[in-house]
Scaffold this motif. Structure first.
Motif, PDB file in Angstrom:
ATOM      1  N   LEU A   1       0.834  -1.205   0.000  1.00 19.75           N
ATOM      2  CA  LEU A   1       0.000   0.000   0.000  1.00 19.75           C
ATOM      3  C   LEU A   1       0.870   1.257   0.000  1.00 19.75           C
ATOM      4  O   LEU A   1       0.593   2.210  -0.727  1.00 19.75           O
TER       5      LEU A   1
ATOM      6  N   GLN B   1       3.753   1.592  -1.294  1.00 18.24           N
ATOM      7  CA  GLN B   1       4.239   1.741  -2.669  1.00 18.24           C
ATOM      8  C   GLN B   1       3.118   2.190  -3.598  1.00 18.24           C
ATOM      9  O   GLN B   1       3.347   3.003  -4.491  1.00 18.24           O
ATOM     10  N   GLY B   2       1.927   1.667  -3.384  1.00 19.98           N
ATOM     11  CA  GLY B   2       0.796   1.991  -4.245  1.00 19.98           C
ATOM     12  C   GLY B   2       0.340   3.431  -4.170  1.00 19.98           C
ATOM     13  O   GLY B   2      -0.247   3.954  -5.117  1.00 19.98           O
ATOM     14  N   ILE B   3       0.601   4.092  -3.044  1.00 19.51           N
ATOM     15  CA  ILE B   3       0.184   5.489  -2.894  1.00 19.51           C
ATOM     16  C   ILE B   3       1.364   6.452  -2.919  1.00 19.51           C
ATOM     17  O   ILE B   3       1.195   7.647  -2.694  1.00 19.51           O
TER      18      ILE B   3
ATOM     19  N   GLU C   1      -8.307  11.980  -4.939  1.00 13.12           N
ATOM     20  CA  GLU C   1      -7.486  10.775  -4.949  1.00 13.12           C
ATOM     21  C   GLU C   1      -8.201   9.564  -4.341  1.00 13.12           C
ATOM     22  O   GLU C   1      -7.651   8.465  -4.328  1.00 13.12           O
TER      23      GLU C   1
ATOM     24  N   ALA D   1      -8.405   6.341  -6.419  1.00 12.40           N
ATOM     25  CA  ALA D   1      -7.078   5.746  -6.608  1.00 12.40           C
ATOM     26  C   ALA D   1      -6.613   5.052  -5.327  1.00 12.40           C
ATOM     27  O   ALA D   1      -5.998   3.981  -5.383  1.00 12.40           O
ATOM     28  N   VAL D   2      -6.925   5.623  -4.176  1.00 14.36           N
ATOM     29  CA  VAL D   2      -6.538   5.011  -2.904  1.00 14.36           C
ATOM     30  C   VAL D   2      -7.329   3.725  -2.670  1.00 14.36           C
ATOM     31  O   VAL D   2      -6.762   2.707  -2.253  1.00 14.36           O
TER      32      VAL D   2
ATOM     33  N   ALA E   1      -5.758   1.179  -4.743  1.00 17.87           N
ATOM     34  CA  ALA E   1      -4.456   0.806  -4.198  1.00 17.87           C
ATOM     35  C   ALA E   1      -4.607  -0.147  -3.008  1.00 17.87           C
ATOM     36  O   ALA E   1      -3.812  -1.087  -2.856  1.00 17.87           O
TER      37      ALA E   1
ATOM     38  N   GLU F   1      -5.521  -3.580  -4.496  1.00 21.85           N
ATOM     39  CA  GLU F   1      -4.364  -4.160  -5.176  1.00 21.85           C
ATOM     40  C   GLU F   1      -3.310  -4.620  -4.168  1.00 21.85           C
ATOM     41  O   GLU F   1      -2.687  -5.672  -4.353  1.00 21.85           O
ATOM     42  N   ALA F   2      -3.116  -3.844  -3.107  1.00 22.80           N
ATOM     43  CA  ALA F   2      -2.140  -4.216  -2.076  1.00 22.80           C
ATOM     44  C   ALA F   2      -2.556  -5.505  -1.377  1.00 22.80           C
ATOM     45  O   ALA F   2      -1.723  -6.374  -1.101  1.00 22.80           O
TER      46      ALA F   2
END
Length: 84
Positions: free
Chosen positions: A16, A18-20, A43, A46-47, A50, A53-54
């Motif tokens: 996470l 890295q994702g943000i 955002e 997108a968060v 993320a 995905e994390a």
């Protein structure tokens, strides 16, 4: 099982972060099964992506190819007290 959950959580938080990294979002709080990320309203989508995905990445790293999924319930709110 608790140890495996802790390993997964550590991997998820690292992914996470890295994702943000390219966003203004900041990881604010993590405890047990709650993650709070503070970000500008534009955002938020997108968060949320993320976070999902994390969780998926952490599951693949920790447990390999498994049908087990790690779903998240997300809440986008103006005030932390409104998150459920």
């Amino acid at each position: 099982m608790q140890g495996s959950a802790a390993d997964w959580a550590l991997l998820m938080l690292a992914a996470l972060r890295q994702g943000i990294a390219d966003l203004k979002a900041e990881l604010v709080f993590f405890q047990h099964d709650e993650v709070i990320v503070h970000c500008p309203q534009d955002e938020a989508d997108a968060v949320v992506a993320a976070v999902r995905e994390a969780g998926d990445l952490a599951g693949r790293i920790a447990f390999g190819d498994t049908p087990v999924r790690f779903p998240f319930t997300t809440a986008v709110v103006q005030c932390y007290a409104d998150a459920k």
